[in-house]
Design a protein around this motif. Sequence first.
Motif, PDB file in Angstrom:
ATOM      1  N   GLY A 104       0.837  -1.194   0.000  1.00  0.00           N
ATOM      2  CA  GLY A 104       0.000   0.000   0.000  1.00  0.00           C
ATOM      3  C   GLY A 104       0.868   1.238   0.000  1.00  0.00           C
ATOM      4  O   GLY A 104       2.080   1.156   0.180  1.00  0.00           O
ATOM      5  N   GLY A 105       0.234   2.349  -0.181  1.00  0.00           N
ATOM      6  CA  GLY A 105       0.948   3.617  -0.235  1.00  0.00           C
ATOM      7  C   GLY A 105       1.520   4.028   1.103  1.00  0.00           C
ATOM      8  O   GLY A 105       1.176   3.476   2.152  1.00  0.00           O
ATOM      9  N   LYS A 106       2.400   5.002   1.081  1.00  0.00           N
ATOM     10  CA  LYS A 106       3.014   5.539   2.291  1.00  0.00           C
ATOM     11  C   LYS A 106       1.933   6.134   3.189  1.00  0.00           C
ATOM     12  O   LYS A 106       1.015   6.797   2.716  1.00  0.00           O
ATOM     13  CB  LYS A 106       4.030   6.607   1.891  1.00  0.00           C
ATOM     14  N   GLY A 107       2.029   5.859   4.464  1.00  0.00           N
ATOM     15  CA  GLY A 107       1.092   6.426   5.427  1.00  0.00           C
ATOM     16  C   GLY A 107      -0.236   5.695   5.533  1.00  0.00           C
ATOM     17  O   GLY A 107      -1.206   6.243   6.020  1.00  0.00           O
ATOM     18  N   THR A 108      -0.294   4.437   5.092  1.00  0.00           N
ATOM     19  CA  THR A 108      -1.551   3.690   5.178  1.00  0.00           C
ATOM     20  C   THR A 108      -1.562   2.710   6.350  1.00  0.00           C
ATOM     21  O   THR A 108      -2.381   1.807   6.388  1.00  0.00           O
ATOM     22  CB  THR A 108      -1.839   2.949   3.853  1.00  0.00           C
ATOM     23  N   ALA A 109      -0.661   2.874   7.287  1.00  0.00           N
ATOM     24  CA  ALA A 109      -0.596   2.110   8.545  1.00  0.00           C
ATOM     25  C   ALA A 109      -0.186   0.654   8.368  1.00  0.00           C
ATOM     26  O   ALA A 109      -0.485  -0.176   9.212  1.00  0.00           O
ATOM     27  CB  ALA A 109      -1.922   2.214   9.312  1.00  0.00           C
ATOM     28  N   LYS A 110       0.513   0.333   7.303  1.00  0.00           N
ATOM     29  CA  LYS A 110       0.944  -1.048   7.075  1.00  0.00           C
ATOM     30  C   LYS A 110       1.816  -1.547   8.226  1.00  0.00           C
ATOM     31  O   LYS A 110       1.524  -2.575   8.829  1.00  0.00           O
ATOM     32  CB  LYS A 110       1.720  -1.163   5.756  1.00  0.00           C
ATOM     33  N   SER A 111       2.876  -0.831   8.514  1.00  0.00           N
ATOM     34  CA  SER A 111       3.794  -1.250   9.579  1.00  0.00           C
ATOM     35  C   SER A 111       3.134  -1.174  10.943  1.00  0.00           C
ATOM     36  O   SER A 111       3.366  -2.036  11.793  1.00  0.00           O
ATOM     37  CB  SER A 111       5.052  -0.379   9.574  1.00  0.00           C
TER      38      SER A 111
END
Length: 154
Positions: free
Chosen positions: A85-92
């Motif tokens: 997903g894109g940066k800032g989508t809370a993946k980590s």
Amino acid sequence: HNHHTPTTPTHTKTTLPSIAEDRAKAAMEAENAESTTSSSSPILQQTDLGGRPFPLSMIVGQDAIKQALLLSSVNGRMGGVVISGGKGTAKSVMARALHQLLPPIEVLKDSPFNIDPEGEFGIDDFLKRDLTKGGTPLEERETQVIATPFVQVP
């Protein structure tokens, strides 16, 4: 005549998601700031400002990812989850939150691949070769309990 103008309650159910969204956004911003400016230990970078992991239940949206993470935590046969997903989508944030909830696992002692003592999920080529050459059977090998591994690919 007494005209009463209806008032909108200030605390409605619709404010709860926005509070959670604000908290999630703040945690992600803090995480991004730490990862770009901080030289602290990786363990500290995986936690929110209070020193605790950000709770998975506080992430608003991303239901498919949350469901996949939860399912993989109760069904090891899934083999893991890849999150994109894109940066800032809370993946980590989501992955770390779930990782904090997982129990330790038992593996063959000193196994570089964290092999299950029963070999239920497969064994690596080195162990397979050792077993075929008459090495110690799996059930007789020493085991150890380790924290559930967490792999983050850049």
